[in-house]
Scaffold this active site. Sequence first.
Site, short mmCIF file in Angstrom:
data_model
loop_
_atom_site.label_atom_id
_atom_site.label_comp_id
_atom_site.label_asym_id
_atom_site.label_seq_id
_atom_site.Cartn_x
_atom_site.Cartn_y
_atom_site.Cartn_z
N HIS A 192 -9.41 76.00 20.83
CA HIS A 192 -10.48 74.87 21.06
C HIS A 192 -11.59 75.03 19.79
O HIS A 192 -11.86 76.19 19.35
CB HIS A 192 -11.06 75.05 22.36
N ASP B 268 -6.35 71.53 28.65
CA ASP B 268 -5.10 70.84 28.61
C ASP B 268 -3.87 71.51 28.87
O ASP B 268 -2.96 70.85 29.42
CB ASP B 268 -4.73 70.14 27.17
N1 ACO Z 1 -1.25 78.31 18.49
C1 ACO Z 1 -1.07 78.97 17.31
N2 ACO Z 1 -1.87 79.34 16.25
C2 ACO Z 1 -3.24 78.66 16.55
C3 ACO Z 1 -3.60 77.73 17.55
C4 ACO Z 1 -2.39 77.61 18.45
N3 ACO Z 1 -2.56 76.58 19.42
N4 ACO Z 1 -4.77 77.34 17.48
C5 ACO Z 1 -5.27 77.83 16.36
N5 ACO Z 1 -4.24 78.84 15.87
C6 ACO Z 1 -4.41 79.64 14.61
C7 ACO Z 1 -4.49 78.65 13.31
O1 ACO Z 1 -3.37 78.62 12.78
C8 ACO Z 1 -5.54 79.51 12.67
O2 ACO Z 1 -4.96 80.81 12.08
P1 ACO Z 1 -5.35 81.48 10.81
O3 ACO Z 1 -6.64 81.72 10.81
O4 ACO Z 1 -4.37 82.56 10.53
O5 ACO Z 1 -5.21 80.43 9.67
C9 ACO Z 1 -6.77 80.18 13.70
O6 ACO Z 1 -5.91 80.02 14.77
C10 ACO Z 1 -7.82 79.27 13.60
O7 ACO Z 1 -7.48 77.61 13.91
P2 ACO Z 1 -8.10 76.78 13.72
O8 ACO Z 1 -7.26 75.41 13.62
O9 ACO Z 1 -9.14 76.85 12.57
O10 ACO Z 1 -9.15 76.33 15.02
P3 ACO Z 1 -10.11 75.09 15.26
O11 ACO Z 1 -11.08 75.78 15.94
O12 ACO Z 1 -10.26 74.27 14.24
O13 ACO Z 1 -9.01 74.23 15.73
C11 ACO Z 1 -7.70 73.21 17.69
C12 ACO Z 1 -8.93 73.83 17.42
C13 ACO Z 1 -7.53 72.07 16.93
C14 ACO Z 1 -7.82 72.81 19.24
C15 ACO Z 1 -6.29 74.27 17.81
O14 ACO Z 1 -6.75 75.45 18.23
C16 ACO Z 1 -5.13 73.76 17.86
O15 ACO Z 1 -4.65 72.99 17.37
N6 ACO Z 1 -4.61 73.81 19.14
C17 ACO Z 1 -3.40 73.41 19.92
C18 ACO Z 1 -3.50 71.89 20.17
C19 ACO Z 1 -4.39 71.70 21.49
O16 ACO Z 1 -4.28 72.20 22.39
N7 ACO Z 1 -5.52 70.71 21.30
C20 ACO Z 1 -6.40 70.54 22.64
C21 ACO Z 1 -7.83 70.87 22.52
S1 ACO Z 1 -8.81 70.53 23.86
C22 ACO Z 1 -9.31 68.82 24.00
O17 ACO Z 1 -9.36 68.51 22.67
C23 ACO Z 1 -9.65 68.15 24.92
#
Ligand code: ACO
Length: 433
Positions: A311, A368
Amino acid sequence: MSETNTEKATLTIGDKTIELPVHIGTEGDKSIDISKLFDEHGLTVFDPSLGSTSICKSTITYIDGEKGILRYRGIPIEQFDRPKPNFIEVAHLLIFGTLPNRSELSEFSTRLTDNELLHEGLRRQFNELPPKSPPMAILSAMLSQLACYHEKFLPLGDDELFIEAATRLISKARTIAAYSYRRSKGLPFMFPDPAMRYCGNFLHMMFSIPFQQYIVSEEIEDAMNLVFILHADHEQNCSTATVRTVGSAKANLFASCAAAVSALWGPLHGGANVEVVKMLETIQSDGMTPELCIEAAKDKSNPFKLFGFGHRVYKNYDPRARILRNAADRVFSQLKTRDPLLDTARKLEELALQDSYFVDRKLYPNVDFYSGILLRAMGIPTNMFTVIFAIGRLPGWIAQWKEQHDNMAQKIIRPRQVYCGNKIMDYVPIEER
Ligand code: ACO
């Protein structure tokens, strides 16, 4: 907000030192005030996704992402997970700032009931829509069209007109949502039943058929209330920031909320629980094990992500996910059924929370991860998941719109940019190009 705060931040750029005021929130959060930076110094700050930018002072919702805290008007979200959760109470709390007493609740409920029908002109429009129309497209278009049928509530600045517009939105969004589902199934529309409560009435409009009343079970009605409550506000997320941006141009409440529905439609925002269910179904149908799924999510050469994990704000367990996980268990046990997708989700969570990839990156289940499974248990079809989110979020959007509207100092939201295009060049006539 402390008005007597004397703390200052200092910005040094070239040989210039600029002192900037610092705002401190109720919980001690600090925010450097750069609002005069351009006017007084010709400087802007660069923050493309506004991740480090506070766009307002707000008294509605508090989140501490590190600690996994969410509060509505100061009340921890966990306290709404009661034996009889009541979405209408929470809507009142968010919009008016206080929990309603019995007579306020009754008056608010009556207003909602009085406004549950759609104007016949609006209702007839459903017949002209292709049966496969996405329910979110219908919701956005029809909330916007409420302005055509309820023009007298458009003027801004009158509290009674605001309440009339707000209750129409909350009440009619539920009717529009149910009708969009009926249209997609080719089923006749069921009129709302004024004797039913908000959530039960929604389920009735979704699932009753002529001469066969859908029996709304207490368990499902309570779960619907809880889902709406948990989505009711989440401070300055994408759709709420949209409401504030559109509202800052003094657009009316209907137009501002219709724009928010469009923002919420995106899979990076409200559409993520659909992706979670698709992911769990794929794991089931392809015979993939949860272990393999976790490995795929960690593999940087694989675009696969563990949907429902991670998140932007929460770097801890999303408190809404914990409540929904327990609610899903409760509903399945009350209904004496089991969804294999829930077992898969629990296993994925267990594996992820023991895996250093997820632990080090502070990736926990978000709202979610379990909401789709719970909605499935309630018989809600996947294409309605985001619509349910929108109905739940409406009180939050309305509260945020009103808070901004009442702030006389609020100007139109107009960000700036760093221009990186061509330097000045001459227009070339077409025959010379
Ligand atoms: N699965 C695997 N790896 C992940 C996931 C995931 N769900 N989420 C983040 N990571 C990893 C990224 O690849 C990144 O790795 P790195 O540091 O090696 O490059 C690290 O964790 C940080 O990720 P970011 O994308 O920078 O985290 P951010 O806080 O910007 O993004 C987000 C959050 C977009 C929600 C992300 O976690 C994601 O895409 N999750 C899956 C989609 C999801 O569930 N979205 C719903 C969010 S809740 C809502 O909007 C109501």
